[in-house]
Design an enzyme around this catalytic site. Sequence first.
Site, PDB file in Angstrom:
ATOM      1  N   SER A  36       0.856  -1.192   0.000  1.00 34.81           N
ATOM      2  CA  SER A  36       0.000   0.000   0.000  1.00 34.81           C
ATOM      3  C   SER A  36       0.887   1.235   0.000  1.00 34.81           C
ATOM      4  CB  SER A  36      -0.893   0.026   1.248  1.00 34.81           C
ATOM      5  OG  SER A  36      -1.560   1.262   1.386  1.00 34.81           O
TER       6      SER A  36
ATOM      7  N   TYR B  10      -2.017  -0.661  10.501  1.00 36.34           N
ATOM      8  CA  TYR B  10      -2.108  -1.129   9.117  1.00 36.34           C
ATOM      9  C   TYR B  10      -0.927  -0.591   8.305  1.00 36.34           C
ATOM     10  CZ  TYR B  10      -3.845  -1.520   4.307  1.00 36.34           C
ATOM     11  OH  TYR B  10      -3.973  -1.786   2.955  1.00 36.34           O
TER      12      TYR B  10
ATOM     13  N   LYS C 278       2.180  -2.611   6.373  1.00 36.15           N
ATOM     14  CA  LYS C 278       2.434  -2.493   4.940  1.00 36.15           C
ATOM     15  C   LYS C 278       3.863  -2.028   4.667  1.00 36.15           C
ATOM     16  CE  LYS C 278      -1.370  -4.040   3.263  1.00 36.15           C
ATOM     17  NZ  LYS C 278      -1.390  -5.300   2.478  1.00 36.15           N
TER      18      LYS C 278
END
Length: 255
Positions: A147, A160, A164
Amino acid sequence: MTTSLFDLTGKIALVTGASRGIGESIARLLAVQGAHVIVSSRKQDGCEAVAASIRDAGGSAESLACHIGEMEQIEQLFAQLRARHGRLDILVNNAATNPHFGPIHTTDLTAFQKTVDVNIRGYFFMSARAVALMGEGGGGSIVNVASVNGMIPGAFQGIYSITKAAVISMTKAFAKEAAAQNIRVNALLPGATETKFASALTQNPVILGELLKHVPMGRVAQPDEMAGAVLYLVSPAASYATGVCLNVDGGYLLV
């Protein structure tokens, strides 16, 4: 229409998180290019619906459910792959989770552990098992869906984003070691994409408006717009590309 550079005829491709969104788009495109696609996600019904749709359209596909946050299920998945096909040519690690959306300091242990278990541990051991199987068959290609948040942490997406960033580093580490076995390992870094996973961002007008201020193209992506980049990375067209982190983000990382 296929071209030789993007022809995947005869390749065995495993796509995780493929029952919807970006993963589904990737699975469908790889099948169009001739790959036999193994559609994988947590729920068998969702996987089989996509696989059946691919077959109905003339492609080759099967479904194998797997929750990559569970080590036992990863081992079972690769045992089934070995028994059914004896090899793996392509792995797309796309399954991910984001159970916490809010201030980073409010992340509880359950959300922290779930995010790490899927987004880091799951990707790591899926890749490790794939390298072992691909190495026996003479090589292959892995794409990790990371991401842009791995480069610039997203607001209220702290854990998160951290996972990533780890996926980006993991991609480079695997690429450096697996190259000797003719295995290429690359990463896709999507920007904001219209999926159920990202709906907390894309369906909130205030958040979306702020986000788009940082996207020169002025819109979010559609899942199909990610699939072409993955096709490139797994195809003969990218035969000398490994350790690449390809951002497909409408210019987000330029701002």
